[in-house]
Design an enzyme around this catalytic site. Structure first.
Site, PDB file in Angstrom:
ATOM      1  N   HIS A   1      49.088  40.243  46.738  1.00 27.22           N
ATOM      2  CA  HIS A   1      47.646  40.487  46.735  1.00 27.22           C
ATOM      3  C   HIS A   1      47.121  40.779  45.341  1.00 27.22           C
ATOM      4  O   HIS A   1      46.275  41.639  45.157  1.00 27.22           O
ATOM      5  CB  HIS A   1      47.289  41.634  47.679  1.00 27.22           C
ATOM      6  N   CYS A   2      47.655  40.101  44.398  1.00 26.81           N
ATOM      7  CA  CYS A   2      47.200  40.326  43.036  1.00 26.81           C
ATOM      8  C   CYS A   2      46.017  39.403  42.763  1.00 26.81           C
ATOM      9  O   CYS A   2      46.158  38.254  42.391  1.00 26.81           O
ATOM     10  CB  CYS A   2      48.331  40.057  42.040  1.00 26.81           C
ATOM     11  N   ARG A   3      44.866  39.961  42.988  1.00 26.99           N
ATOM     12  CA  ARG A   3      43.634  39.225  42.860  1.00 26.99           C
ATOM     13  C   ARG A   3      43.472  38.634  41.459  1.00 26.99           C
ATOM     14  O   ARG A   3      43.010  37.524  41.274  1.00 26.99           O
ATOM     15  CB  ARG A   3      42.500  40.217  43.085  1.00 26.99           C
TER      16      ARG A   3
END
Lengths: 839, 411
Positions: free
Chosen positions: B86-88
């Site tokens: 979930h590393c935007r």
């Protein structure tokens, strides 16, 4: 003109044994036998006639057998054998009398007896219910003086000695836990009973006196982890250590403060080293960089004297006993074989043992004086005894002769010298002509011998201006058009090219192709139609027997013009017919329908689409950015499948009608079969033709036709063949330095593997525009002057695509910026006052 | 080829570069000129120029240089890897780059829009990201099984390196708080960054980076760029977000799935897609290895399969030169000046490997407890610790993946 050069060379030979049956080598009625002369180091080749050779041969053979017996320690009576271990082995070692072998690993520590029939388990040294990590061995060594003494290097950093003479089950004698990291190697002194050396991951080497509880001295390499330590066999006080950072150090055991000498042996870790058993100064090292190097330490400067390039990182290296130039290696990754190399011949292994199924972790010659047995342990949990006579010899499978054509038709031929001796008029190669390399060929015997030690190279020069010349190839390659025009024009052009070069067969082939694959007259194709009218295209349209014969007979142009006229009138008629179709007979209509239904047979719509791309303009001369197309993954170029034509109403009419009229035309020419053979009909024959050309060696024709025909034929020929043709043609083009053509071919090819060629090695080296030094870095800023190289004079940004510059003042920038600028101004955008011009 | 292109180019002459700071700023500038933007990751790393250099070189190599995978595939794989955590930030960064190399925008709608070949990679991505010890020969075999959508070994190795690189980079991004960085903007024509003018740099004005030319650039971003080489600034920034990071760090170590409630929704460009689009089986997360140990998963003994001895040779063989680049990274991180004892460094490294089930025979794991409790605060603070964590993780993942490939090749 024919000139021949040969050369011969003697090499040192270390071996003393040969099998008699191999020694007689009769070639062309002569006997060639190697014999040793007085100093025994040289092998000369004696060539005599059959009649008087036998006596001498027999003499030398007997002499040799005699010597062989003397040098052998034991008779060769073992066999290649193996046994399963319970766990992967990390290292093995033998006792001095070669009757027992110890195998050590993470989960195994056993002694096996070497018997004639096989390995026999003698002792399991892993005792206790839950063995500690002290038993997890990275290395093991059996003392060569004391048959009861063993040492192991444990992965947890312990150095352990074992005494087999202990009466209890646990044979562990001493435990040294001085190293902080894994111990990679232990080594007993070859002659001193109580001296043990260890090398560890923590970068230290320690020397233990087994009579004491602690180490007596510690050596700090000041480099990274120690991978191997080896006592010199000849120098009592010397040992060598190899390191993870590529260094090798020599130490005097009495001076722990500083190494005696150090040199960088490999890039990356040096996994192993081994002293030559006889040559005092020789040290072999093996590294992760896949090389084995032999160093001469006896001189002031350490000198690399031999280098063997293997195919995988070298985990172990061991000199072969009694063979001065032989050593065995095994790899740590990927490659599971054991190789024995002759260091003087570094490109091919002398012998290979291929038994293991996983990487070999330990190799050891069974006896210090016996070159015929090799023991090995492996991660595949087996222990092998390899017999030298069972080894595979890669040389036997190597090509003993070489033959090569030069660019200008010269022919070079290299072969065993003995094969060449029968030639008359041969004169010795003077050794001066640098144009031709000399090949030395040492053909080994099945035994240890290099009976044949040299090869002869002959060069046959072609006569200047002979037919071998490849001018036609170059001219053809340069003049052929492969894309950018409609199909028919391409064929026509190429036919002309071939004709001009006096190659009638090729010329006719092109003409035939044009006729076969050009679509019939098609009024709905306005472009085609227009072209017809303007007369740019002499012959485009329908396939008719008349045309074909015309082409074949190479009739003159008037004929064609006539033909064209009649054709055009016919087309006009067609139009009229179209208007009054209702009044025409039913039969025509039916015919048309039938034709349409048969999609496979004939589809105007498809042809139309296939033709379309050819009308595209060639790509812009300077695409601003190189498009990177991922050919391997991209499926086919966007194109409708021929099986799925969808025809609009009005076109349908004309499509149906046209053929009818053509029939009329052809009936005049008295055709025996339907003229509207679909292009597919010709595919088999064209395919055959292409194969014929390729087989004849004219791969140029095959590829050119393949490209010009494109989809018309591509699916008929299997991908691999196509690829093969393309490769050969591209190779030829590049040999003739026809880079542009070769690139065009690559670009136009439809094979994934070929198109990839354009994406490989696309690195371009540039110099900084400010300081004129090479831009060694990948970026856009010069390392040396810290300036942006190639800045656009207009926008002052770095130019990453095409850079255009004025040849007068050498200023420039982005192509479009400069163009734009020079539309408005006459002066250089850099302000240098030069009146630049862009044309 | 690539080796010769920039293999030896890294030695900056001491005359020209008289301090670490200059060196860092030069590097940053190079990166800026090269890619048209300087991401905050590089800015953070700038406090360790030597490391930054090898990091950028590796990243450049795997994303842009010779390799079997097409460019848009590479970025898409990077997206998949970053999305797993979930590393935007990384997802949007690579989405932008994906589009720039002519990737199909449709793919960015989610994993199901991507070609099946890439979808097949999802499983190994998932496993490597969270439980790398599950990586098995069968995964490799499944991907390489010949068929329409099969991978070649070389392609797979590049993909695996990419995955591992991006997973570990996520650790760094979260650890250093770069995730809150502004969404990267696509660059304009000719590769010049929006808002930056390189003419000053071209004129030799390298000591200070130029001010933004346009109003488009956000002020905070510039500030960070200006002071990118100043460790003090970094520390300050790190301290600011220390609490938050601590939480995340703990999160990462234990669950590996980050709840995104705390990340405020911001105006996103079209391509800065929600990472969850690229994720299947979102429940799959890190599970403590120790708990699984009694199951059939064996401890990975580094003495049996190490980077130096085994991993390097394999990866270098299948994807040329990458071994040297990664090797340099590992060496660089190992030689970073560490203000505390080398024991702590080793403890961190081994601890990270330990939580992924990799054990060192020659290490006393009691040391971890003793050292890390005391050092845990430091652990979070400094960038180089983050680097250490990142590299340890990268190596751990690589080791598992490469071992599986080795096993596949042996069989």
């Amino acid at each position: 003109m024919r000139r021949e050069v040969t050369s011969a060379a003697n090499v040192n030979n270390d071996s003393t044994s040969a099998s008699p049956e191999r020694a007689h080598l009769f070639i062309k009625g002569q006997c060639v036998i190697p014999y040793e002369d007085v100093n025994r180091d040289r092998v000369n080749v004696c060539v005599t006639s059959r009649t008087d050779c036998h006596a001498r041969c027999n003499f030398y053979l007997e002499l040799r057998l005699e010597m062989e017996k003397m040098t052998r320690v034991s008779t060769v009576n073992g066999r290649t054998m193996f046994c399963h271990l319970d766990a992967p082995a990390n290292a093995i070692s033998v006792c001095r009398d070669a009757t027992q072998v110890v195998v050590a690993g993470r989960n195994i520590f056993k002694i096996y007896g070497l018997e004639e029939e096989g390995f026999v388990e003698r002792l399991n040294l892993r005792v206790g219910r839950k063995p500690s990590l002290n038993f997890s061995c990275a290395d093991v060594m059996w003392h060569q003086m004391d048959e009861n003494l063993l040492a192991t290097a444990a992965t947890n950093g312990a150095v352990v000695t074992w005494n087999l003479a202990r009466s209890c089950r646990n044979k562990q004698e001493q435990l040294f836990t001085e190293h902080k990291r894994t111990v990679n190697k232990v080594c007993f002194h070859p002659t001193e009973v109580n001296m043990l050396l260890s090398g560890s991951q923590d970068g230290f080497m320690k020397c233990f006196d087994l009579r004491k509880k602690e180490s007596v001295s510690t050596f700090s390499g000041q480099s990274e982890s120690v991978r191997d330590v080896q006592f010199s066999i000849k120098d009592y006080f010397t040992f060598a250590a190899s390191f993870e950072n590529g260094n090798v150090q020599l130490w005097d055991i009495r001076r722990p403060d500083r190494y005696e000498r150090m040199f960088t042996a490999h890039t990356g870790p040096v996994f192993c080293c081994d002293w030559h058993p006889e040559d005092r100064g020789w040290l072999a090292t093996g590294g992760r960089d896949k090389m084995v190097k032999v160093w001469d330490m006896s001189t002031n400067r350490v000198k690399e004297i031999y280098c063997v390039q293997t195919i995988a990182s070298v985990a172990r290296v061991k000199w072969r006993p009694e063979r001065r130039y032989h050593l065995a290696t095994c790899s740590m990754m990927v490659d599971h074989n054991i190789y024995v190399w002759d260091v003087r011949r570094p490109f091919i292994p002398f012998a290979t043992f291929e038994e293991h199924k996983d990487v070999t972790t330990g190799i050891v010659w069974r006896n210090q004086h016996d070159p015929y047995y090799l023991l090995s342990g492996s991660k595949d949990s087996t222990l092998y005894q390899h017999m030298f006579k069972d080894a595979s010899r890669p040389v036997d499978r190597a090509n003993p002769e070489g033959l090569c054509f030069g660019l200008f038709g010269d022919l070079a031929f290299a072969a065993k010298e003995s094969l060449m001796t029968g030639d008359v008029g041969r004169k010795t190669y003077p050794g001066g002509d640098r144009r031709y390399p000399i090949f030395f060929f040492k053909k080994p015997d099945v035994t240890e011998q290099f009976a044949q030690v040299s090869s002869a190279l002959s060069v046959f020069e072609s006569e200047a201006g002979s037919s071998v010349g490849m001018d036609w190839f170059i001219n053809t390659a340069k003049s052929y058009l492969l894309s950018g025009k409609p199909f028919a024009e391409l064929c026509e052009h190429n036919a002309q090219v071939a004709k001009k070069l006096n190659r009638p067969q090729e010329s006719t082939t092109w003409t035939m192709l044009r006729i076969m694959f050009s679509e019939p007259a098609n009024p709905s194709l306005s472009t085609n139609h227009n072209l017809n009218k303007s007369g740019n295209l002499p012959l485009v349209n329908s396939f008719s027997m008349k045309e074909m014969s015309a082409a074949l007979n190479e009739r003159n142009k008037e004929n064609r013009q006539d033909n064209l006229h009649s054709l055009e009138t016919n087309l006009n008629n067609n139009d009229e017919n179209e208007e009054t179709e209702g009044s025409e007979g039913q039969a025509e209509y039916l015919f048309g329908d039938a034709e349409l239904d048969d999609d496979d047979l004939y589809s105007m719509e498809h042809d139309n689409q296939a033709e379309e791309p050819e009308y595209l303009l060639p790509q812009e001369a300077f695409p601003l950015r190189h498009e990177i197309m991922d050919h391997p993954s991209a499926p086919e170029p966007v194109q409708e499948k021929p099986e799925s034509p969808h025809v609009s109403g009005s076109e349908t009419e004309s499509t149906c009608l046209t053929p009818m009229e053509s029939i009329n035309l052809i009936s005049v020419s008295q055709l025996l079969f339907s003229p509207h053979l679909p292009p597919k009909f010709f595919c088999p024959i064209v395919k055959e033709m292409l194969c014929y050309y390729a087989e004849q060696g004219d791969v140029q024709m095959a590829v050119s036709v393949l490209i010009v025909l494109g989809d018309r034929i591509r699916k008929e020929i299997d991908e691999l063949t196509q690829e093969h043709w393309y490769m050969s043609y591209i190779d030829l083009l590049q040999r003739f330095e026809l880079w542009n053509v070769s690139n065009e071919v690559i670009k136009l090819s439809t094979c994934g593997a070929i198109m990839c060629l354009n994406q490989a090695s696309t690195t371009l080296h540039i110099n900084c525009s400010n300081c004129k030094r090479p831009m060694s870095n990948k970026g856009w800023i010069c390392d040396r002057c810290h300036q942006c190289a190639s800045v656009c004079a207009v926008c002052h940004h770095v130019v990453k695509g095409l850079f255009v510059w004025c040849q007068g003042c050498s200023h420039g920038g982005h192509l479009e910026h400069v163009m734009e600028w020079l539309k408005q101004s006459k002066h250089c955008p850099a302000g240098c006052g030069h009146l630049c011009e862009y044309t | 080829m690539a080796q010769s292109c920039f293999g030896h180019g890294s030695q900056l002459s001491p005359v020209m570069v008289n301090s670490e700071k200059d060196r860092a700023s030069l590097l940053c500038m190079k990166a800026l000129a090269n890619r048209g933007r300087l991401d905050s990751v590089s800015q953070q790393m700038a406090s360790h120029p030597q490391y930054l250099e090898s990091f950028l070189r590796t990243q450049h190599y795997i994303l842009y240089m010779d390799g079997p995978l097409p460019l848009h595939y590479r970025h898409y794989i990077a997206i998949m890897a970053a999305a797993r955590h979930h590393c935007r930030y990384l997802v949007s960064l690579h989405s932008a780059q994906f589009l720039r190399v002519d990737g199909d925008p449709l793919w960015l709608q989610g994993l199901e829009a991507a070609p099946p070949r890439l979808r097949h990679l999802d499983h190994i991505n998932k496993v490597l990201a969270h439980q790398p010890w599950l990586t098995a020969r069968s995964h490799i075999q499944a991907l390489l099984k010949t068929g329409e959508q099969c991978w070649s070994l070389a392609e797979l190795v590049q993909a695996v390196v990419l995955l591992a690189h991006c997973h570990s980079l996520c650790s760094f991004v979260f650890g250093s708080g770069s995730d809150s960085d502004s969404i990267p903007t696509p660059r304009v024509h000719h590769g010049t960054p929006p808002g930056y003018c390189l003419c000053d740099a071209a004129n030799g004005n390298t000591a200070l980076l130029p001010p933004p030319a346009g109003p488009t650039e956000k002020a905070p971003r510039r500030r960070s760029l200006d002071s990118s080489c100043e460790v003090a600034y970094l520390r300050e920034q790190i301290q600011k977000s220390q609490e938050e990071i601590k939480e995340r760090k703990a999160d990462r170590l234990h669950s590996q799935t980050l709840s995104h409630a705390d990340v405020e929704e911001e105006d996103e460009a079209m391509f800065s897609a929600d990472p969850s689009r690229f994720v299947t089986d979102p429940e799959f997360g890190y599970q403590e290895f120790a708990r699984r140990e009694e199951d059939h998963f064996q401890v990975f003994r580094v003495q049996d399969y190490s980077w130096e001895d085994h991993g390097f040779s394999l990866v270098n063989r299948l994807y040329s030169d990458i071994g040297h680049l990664l090797d340099e990274r590992f060496r660089n991180v190992a030689s970073l000046p560490f203000p505390h004892s080398p024991d702590l460094k080793r403890a961190i490294w081994n601890y990270i490997h330990c939580i992924y089930g990799i054990r060192y025979d020659d290490y006393d794991y009691g040391e971890v407890n003793r050292l890390l409790e005391r050092g845990l605060k430091l652990y979070i603070k400094a960038v180089h610790v983050n680097l250490l964590v990142m590299e340890a993780r990268l190596q751990a993942e690589l080791l598992y993946a490469l071992r599986a490939i080795t096993q596949y090749m042996i069989a």
